[in-house]
Design an enzyme around this catalytic site. Structure first.
Site, PDB file in Angstrom:
ATOM      1  N   ASP A  61      29.351  -5.647 117.392  1.00 14.81           N
ATOM      2  CA  ASP A  61      28.826  -6.381 118.547  1.00 14.81           C
ATOM      3  C   ASP A  61      27.398  -5.990 118.903  1.00 14.81           C
ATOM      4  OD1 ASP A  61      29.335  -3.894 119.644  1.00 14.81           O
ATOM      5  OD2 ASP A  61      30.678  -4.623 121.215  1.00 14.81           O
ATOM      6  N   ASP A  72      31.684  -1.783 115.318  1.00 21.22           N
ATOM      7  CA  ASP A  72      32.616  -2.869 115.657  1.00 21.22           C
ATOM      8  C   ASP A  72      31.942  -4.232 115.702  1.00 21.22           C
ATOM      9  OD1 ASP A  72      31.268  -2.463 118.101  1.00 21.22           O
ATOM     10  OD2 ASP A  72      33.013  -3.094 119.268  1.00 21.22           O
ATOM     11  N   SER A  91      33.500   1.626 118.877  1.00 23.18           N
ATOM     12  CA  SER A  91      32.186   1.019 118.757  1.00 23.18           C
ATOM     13  C   SER A  91      31.234   1.879 117.926  1.00 23.18           C
ATOM     14  CB  SER A  91      31.620   0.760 120.161  1.00 23.18           C
ATOM     15  OG  SER A  91      30.436   0.013 120.106  1.00 23.18           O
ATOM     16  N   ASP A 148      26.662  -2.449 114.412  1.00 22.59           N
ATOM     17  CA  ASP A 148      27.307  -1.165 114.667  1.00 22.59           C
ATOM     18  C   ASP A 148      28.743  -1.247 114.158  1.00 22.59           C
ATOM     19  OD1 ASP A 148      28.397  -2.811 116.620  1.00 22.59           O
ATOM     20  OD2 ASP A 148      28.419  -1.281 118.159  1.00 22.59           O
TER      21      ASP A 148
END
Length: 447
Positions: A247, A245, A104, A243
């Site tokens: 989400d 990833d 993430s 960000d």
């Protein structure tokens, strides 16, 4: 039962250190494959694997593929793909599960493995527990005739782009708007710019040149300074930052002012309330700003707090039958559009709200956040488990609550992914908040 490997968002850590090693990840893939095979009832399961842009993704992808194949599970590979894209494709392709290789918002040295169920939601606790129980058992490779096969899905980015566009009303478009899109050198670099461009926007793209090492580095939702500068330099109407990833969502207005997840969630909720599209209320977390909760109350929108973590927001939404929730970090969940938090979809919901009312982001956020100070205190894993109960910490918290006198909040919580204690103090008086946060953080560190 306490978890040995799974945290609040899958398995995560520093690459090369347990548990993020090739041998462990192969065993994790094998264990997950065996659990999925049992649930499939004799049919061959199929699992989709996506990843972000970290250099370690290649290695971990191969390890997962080997473990799943050894368990007799077919594998579909999509390469770099935002976490919500994996969730969507898993559901759309009717697969047994989806796996994302990502840490993430963390730096490139970290990585992680997180799972989605067949319906595109986070795995149930019982399934994660079953996978953990199988990890340490001997790996017994399936016979050659029963090994899983692997193939790539070449049109995965296009499928996900069309899905994102479908969440924006056909009666609206983004013509005449200049939007800066910061992809954090992450999984959305070849997705997000196309979505907004194909909806009519003049897109200025930054953070879209991943090299395996620069994910989240001075760009993206966790480093909004780059977005601010780009918006002002290009004279854009808005800025959107994802960000690593894809989400989390942070946005900026034409002046470069940053809007966090609380403010963006409020914009969506207020629009849906006006349009009579809001089902139930809004779920936030323990970190949700008190001013945002008070602003929702003025609109007579019910509000509830879940534990920090988008999985807990989702659990509370499902328990209450509501559709809208999120975190101030930028995770926003719109269950009428997707099964998980999605930065691109959430940005489109904000844009829909602004266009429908013909207003600006600044005018749509008609309240001021209370000053909120968050200090991360890094400790050893052992110390992190005991620090919160130390007498000095208890005294510091009591003193802070007395000083705030009911006009603020104090929250201490351990991180779900790192050996950290997060100290949060919030209130109307900024100096008072800063002073008490520093005092509590010092007590935690000394404990």
């Amino acid at each position: 039962m306490s978890r040995k490997y799974f945290g609040t968002d899958g398995v995560r850590g520093t690459v090369g250190e347990a548990p993020i090693t090739p041998d462990f990840v192969m065993r994790l893939g094998y264990a997950a494959g065996k659990v999925l095979a049992r649930k499939a009832g004799g049919e061959r399961p199929a699992v989709l694997i996506g990843k972000d842009t970290r250099i370690s993704g290649y290695m971990l992808e191969s390890a997962l593929e080997a473990g799943l194949s050894a368990a007799g599970v077919d594998v579909l590979l999509v390469g770099p793909m935002p976490t919500p894209g994996v969730a969507y494709l898993t559901r759309a392709l009717r697969l047994s599960a989806g796996i994302v290789i990502s840490a993430s918002h963390n730096p490139y040295q970290d990585n992680g493995i997180k799972f989605f169920s067949a319906n595109g939601a986070k795995l149930a606790d019982a399934t994660e527990t079953a996978i953990e129980a199988a990890i340490d058992k001997p790996l017994q490779c399936a016979s050659s005739a029963r090994l899983g096969k692997a193939r790539r899905i070449d049109d995965a980015p296009g499928r996900y782009i069309e899905f994102c566009k479908s969440t924006f009303p056909a009666s609206l478009d983004l013509r005449g708007m200049r939007i800066v899109v910061d992809c954090a050198h992450g999984a959305g670099y070849h997705i997000a710019p196309h979505v907004f461009h194909e909806l009519g926007a003049d897109v200025v793209t930054i953070g879209a040149a991943p090299d395996g090492f620069n994910i989240n580095k001075n760009v993206g939702a966790t480093h909004p300074g780059s977005l601010q500068l780009a918006v002002k330099k290009s004279r854009a109407d808005l800025g959107i930052a994802l960000d690593g990833d894809g989400d989390r969502l942070i946005m900026a207005d034409a002046a470069g002012r940053i809007y966090d997840g609380d403010e963006l969630l409020y914009v969506i909720a207020a629009h849906r309330k006006r349009a009579r599209m809001l089902k139930g209320g809004v779920v936030g977390t323990q970190m949700t700003n008190l001013a945002m909760a008070q602003a929702l109350a003025k609109l007579k929108i019910p509000f509830a707090r879940a534990k920090v973590g988008d999985r807990y927001v989702l659990e509370m939404l499902e328990a209450r039958g509501w559709q809208l929730g999120g975190e101030n970090s930028g995770h926003i969940i719109c269950l009428d559009q997707h099964t998980t938090g999605d930065a691109i979809v959430s940005a489109l919901q904000v844009l829909q709200a602004l266009l429908s009312k013909k207003t600006t982001l600044g005018d749509a956020v008609d309240f001021a956040l209370y000053p909120q100070v968050l200090i991360n205190v890094r400790l050893s894993k052992v110390a992190a488990r005991t620090a919160l109960s130390a007498p000095a910490v208890t005294r510091a918290v009591t003193a802070a609550e007395r000083a705030l006198d009911g006009a603020g909040r104090v929250l201490l919580r351990p991180s779900g992914t790192e050996p950290l204690i997060r100290v949060m103090v919030e209130g109307k008086n900024k100096l008072l908040v800063q002073r008490n946060a520093a005092a509590i953080a010092k007590a935690v560190g000394e404990a």
